[in-house]
Design a protein around this motif. Sequence first.
Motif, PDB file in Angstrom:
ATOM      1  N   GLY A   1       0.796  -1.210   0.000  1.00 52.50           N
ATOM      2  CA  GLY A   1       0.000   0.000   0.000  1.00 52.50           C
ATOM      3  C   GLY A   1       0.832   1.265   0.000  1.00 52.50           C
ATOM      4  N   PRO A   2       0.179   2.419  -0.082  1.00 53.12           N
ATOM      5  CA  PRO A   2       0.891   3.692  -0.155  1.00 53.12           C
ATOM      6  C   PRO A   2       1.714   4.006   1.085  1.00 53.12           C
ATOM      7  CG  PRO A   2      -1.468   4.052   0.158  1.00 53.12           C
ATOM      8  CD  PRO A   2      -1.284   2.598  -0.145  1.00 53.12           C
ATOM      9  N   LEU A   3       1.362   3.456   2.225  1.00 52.13           N
ATOM     10  CA  LEU A   3       2.113   3.706   3.450  1.00 52.13           C
ATOM     11  C   LEU A   3       3.185   2.648   3.703  1.00 52.13           C
ATOM     12  CD1 LEU A   3      -0.778   4.763   5.869  1.00 52.13           C
ATOM     13  CD2 LEU A   3       0.798   6.239   4.632  1.00 52.13           C
ATOM     14  N   GLY A   4       3.269   1.651   2.829  1.00 54.29           N
ATOM     15  CA  GLY A   4       4.234   0.583   3.057  1.00 54.29           C
ATOM     16  C   GLY A   4       3.891  -0.278   4.258  1.00 54.29           C
ATOM     17  N   TRP A   5       2.619  -0.382   4.557  1.00 53.81           N
ATOM     18  CA  TRP A   5       2.161  -1.163   5.704  1.00 53.81           C
ATOM     19  C   TRP A   5       0.795  -1.746   5.386  1.00 53.81           C
ATOM     20  CZ3 TRP A   5      -1.884  -1.616   9.061  1.00 53.81           C
ATOM     21  CH2 TRP A   5      -1.635  -2.343  10.218  1.00 53.81           C
ATOM     22  N   PRO A   6       0.524  -2.997   5.752  1.00 58.02           N
ATOM     23  CA  PRO A   6       1.334  -3.916   6.566  1.00 58.02           C
ATOM     24  C   PRO A   6       2.574  -4.407   5.824  1.00 58.02           C
ATOM     25  CG  PRO A   6      -0.586  -5.038   5.709  1.00 58.02           C
ATOM     26  CD  PRO A   6      -0.766  -3.606   5.343  1.00 58.02           C
ATOM     27  N   ARG A   7       3.434  -5.128   6.559  1.00 56.67           N
ATOM     28  CA  ARG A   7       4.691  -5.589   6.008  1.00 56.67           C
ATOM     29  C   ARG A   7       4.890  -7.084   6.253  1.00 56.67           C
ATOM     30  NH1 ARG A   7       8.821  -0.922   8.327  1.00 56.67           N
ATOM     31  NH2 ARG A   7       7.913   0.849   7.191  1.00 56.67           N
TER      32      ARG A   7
END
Length: 335
Positions: free
Chosen positions: A250-256
């Motif tokens: 996703g755009p926030l780099g989360w989840p990982r």
Amino acid sequence: MGTGPATTPRPGAVRAGAAWAGAAWALGVLALLVTMPLVARDRLPDPVATHWNGSRPDGSMSVTSAALFPAGVWLALVLAAVVTRRYWGGSASGLPAALLAGGGVLLIGAQASIVHANLGRSHWQDADSANLWVAVVMALTALASALACLATRRPGSALAGAGPAAREPVMDLPDVERVVWLSWAANPALQLTAALLGLGAVGTAVASGTGLTDPHWMLLLPLAALALGIGVVSSVRARVTAKGLVVGFGPLGWPRRSWSPAEIESARAEQRTAAQAGGFGYRVNRLGTTVMLRSGGCLVVRTRAGAEFAVSIDDAERGAALLNALADRADAGRP
């Protein structure tokens, strides 16, 4: 740090998806700003209260002006965001997104508060207080701006250790302090779909919150859930360091998801199609787990537990070579 040449992943798909999502957001916000007071015209006084001194309204505007004025402000903000991205995108990469996200939330919230305060009143002087709305809207504006900046932050250059990749592939790593490889990919169609579903959820929430309609939870919750779920799998970021592989969604780099070098048996680059993966998005099938954003090169990791994880991403060959080198280094350090 490695002495090999820097590798910069191609950001075309990411930019295209962000542009389409931004355009959908701009048009959606414009539609909400104009339609909210016009749809409720029969239940609003004309003029409507648009400014308060404490809890008392002390300024008014015609319903038509109340619809068009914030729309004009929004168009000016969109123009400012476009100009900023065009001429100062490198030095202020998060500012256009912050303007669009924060400005859109602020104007939608302000318009919703005006409609809610005036709804069902005979005269604008009788409008309810908007103090609570103002506090909530300001908090949401700050949150939206911060999240937009985080989502559009630019990762650093993708760097790797020296030496060409071998057939396995394996990279010849010197004894260096730090090695890093970065790459990312996006599916513009999924990003646009998530943006449209999100706008539908926002519009439903605003209509319910202002009192224009009864709460429609059976519509709002599925729209919000679908927007969030599709948004999470519409883009991906991969990062390889001495600590292993981290894949952010996703755009926030989360989840990982993450794997240390000691957990990785091998890594490879492999050509896969969406049909092989079972479609676009997050897929689990006989191939293992695949994050498929576009057909083509994939970074495939096989863990020592026997599971496989694949992600369609740029520069997969170099990422696989670096992971194999780190896994070899971890093996060499085993007792």
